[in-house]
Design a protein around this motif. Sequence first.
Motif, PDB file in Angstrom:
ATOM      1  N   UNK A  95       0.846  -1.199   0.000  1.00  0.00           N
ATOM      2  CA  UNK A  95       0.000   0.000   0.000  1.00  0.00           C
ATOM      3  C   UNK A  95       0.883   1.251   0.000  1.00  0.00           C
ATOM      4  N   UNK A  96       0.630   2.127  -0.961  1.00  0.00           N
ATOM      5  CA  UNK A  96       1.364   3.397  -1.016  1.00  0.00           C
ATOM      6  C   UNK A  96       0.473   4.590  -0.708  1.00  0.00           C
ATOM      7  N   UNK A  97      -0.843   4.437  -0.875  1.00  0.00           N
ATOM      8  CA  UNK A  97      -1.754   5.565  -0.669  1.00  0.00           C
ATOM      9  C   UNK A  97      -3.000   5.103   0.078  1.00  0.00           C
ATOM     10  N   UNK A  98      -3.339   5.843   1.116  1.00  0.00           N
ATOM     11  CA  UNK A  98      -4.580   5.630   1.862  1.00  0.00           C
ATOM     12  C   UNK A  98      -5.382   6.921   1.753  1.00  0.00           C
ATOM     13  N   UNK A  99      -6.525   6.847   1.086  1.00  0.00           N
ATOM     14  CA  UNK A  99      -7.279   8.051   0.767  1.00  0.00           C
ATOM     15  C   UNK A  99      -8.749   7.881   1.119  1.00  0.00           C
ATOM     16  N   UNK A 100      -9.451   8.968   1.368  1.00  0.00           N
ATOM     17  CA  UNK A 100     -10.900   8.885   1.552  1.00  0.00           C
ATOM     18  C   UNK A 100     -11.587   8.610   0.211  1.00  0.00           C
ATOM     19  N   UNK A 101     -12.714   7.937   0.251  1.00  0.00           N
ATOM     20  CA  UNK A 101     -13.466   7.672  -0.970  1.00  0.00           C
ATOM     21  C   UNK A 101     -13.855   8.972  -1.662  1.00  0.00           C
ATOM     22  N   UNK A 102     -14.013  10.025  -0.895  1.00  0.00           N
ATOM     23  CA  UNK A 102     -14.373  11.325  -1.478  1.00  0.00           C
ATOM     24  C   UNK A 102     -13.318  11.840  -2.456  1.00  0.00           C
TER      25      UNK A 102
END
Length: 389
Positions: A357-364
Amino acid sequence: MKAAVIHGPGSIKYDTVDDPILKEKDDIVLRVTSTAICGSDLHIYSGGLPQPRPMVLGHEFMGIVEETGPSVTHLKRGDRVVVPFPIACGNCFFCNHDSPGNCEHSNPEHYGPEGGIVTQKGGALFGYTDLYGGYDGGQAQYVRVPYANYGPRVVPEDLSDEQVLFLTDIFPTGYTGVDWGEIKGGETVAIFGSGPVGIMAAKSAWLRGAGLVIIVDTLQYRLDKAKATTDAITLLWEDGPKDVIEQIRAMTNGRGADVCIDAVGFEPDRNITDRIKATINFEKGSIKVLEACMSAVRRNGIVSVLGVYPVNYDNFPLGQFFDKGIILKGGQAPAHKHIDKLLDYVIQGKVKLDDIITHRLPLSEISHAYDIFKKREDGCVKVVLDPWK
């Protein structure tokens, strides 16, 4: 609820859509706690796989059971589950032969034995166009899961979402490439593509006892991630396949790899010559990675095709296939076949999945997430999304 909805090539939006409801007695409604973007989602996003109407995407998701149909026997409200990406009934000929991607019942509108380009497709997949069932996917706050007695698996509470999320697709898919390769121990496995599936294939090759694992890619930052997470030998494909094929042969006494895995598919990096060639041949994308695999594999070796190829190609190297006696296997991974064994590997600590995993983002931020994943910007290898942010 909020969801990621495709509106056409290059257009995915954070929309408000109707909540899913139970439609069949063995359905569940899942409150999604984690979801991810898969490389095969990009084929829809790019327009390579057409989807004429708006649709919720996503086939890598997990969550908490919110509601169960009256025929659901193995799950209850509050259970935390991970869901394999094929939608399969569990009772037809193909499900009974560990081939859920060919389920005879889940895709009634477009299913058939021919396997055509726009007709007679295989079984259904979550969030993967009308041709594959038209089911909304899990890049959303809630999702309807059909055939819930067959697909979802309860996961231990002491494991985080990120530790088990990739049991949905990319870990079973990577493992399938190695399983099709009939790895028994000591073999050389060459994997073309160091994206999430390629990395999972490398992890799986080590689990199966491979003697040497090689990963090939056109982007150094992806190879760096593969090296850090799998300890495989990495080769940079720069000016064409010839150099990496020669390097693979040099590592194997001139023979080539025992198993080659195509973890790229029909939309590889292409130069102008590749694009002109495809246009002249009236072909979509390219089979250049598959061609490289067939050159790099040894005689009587196995080529596993995990990358998506949705159309036909007139320039398939049939003569090489015949002369070398290559065994060619491909298709949708039978995730249901392997998921329980692979979950045990995670529980026992034999494999780590969340290190890609390189990016953890909100669904928004779904539009931004797809953009950087597609363009391979900001060192993006794998994006995990929180549906509630």
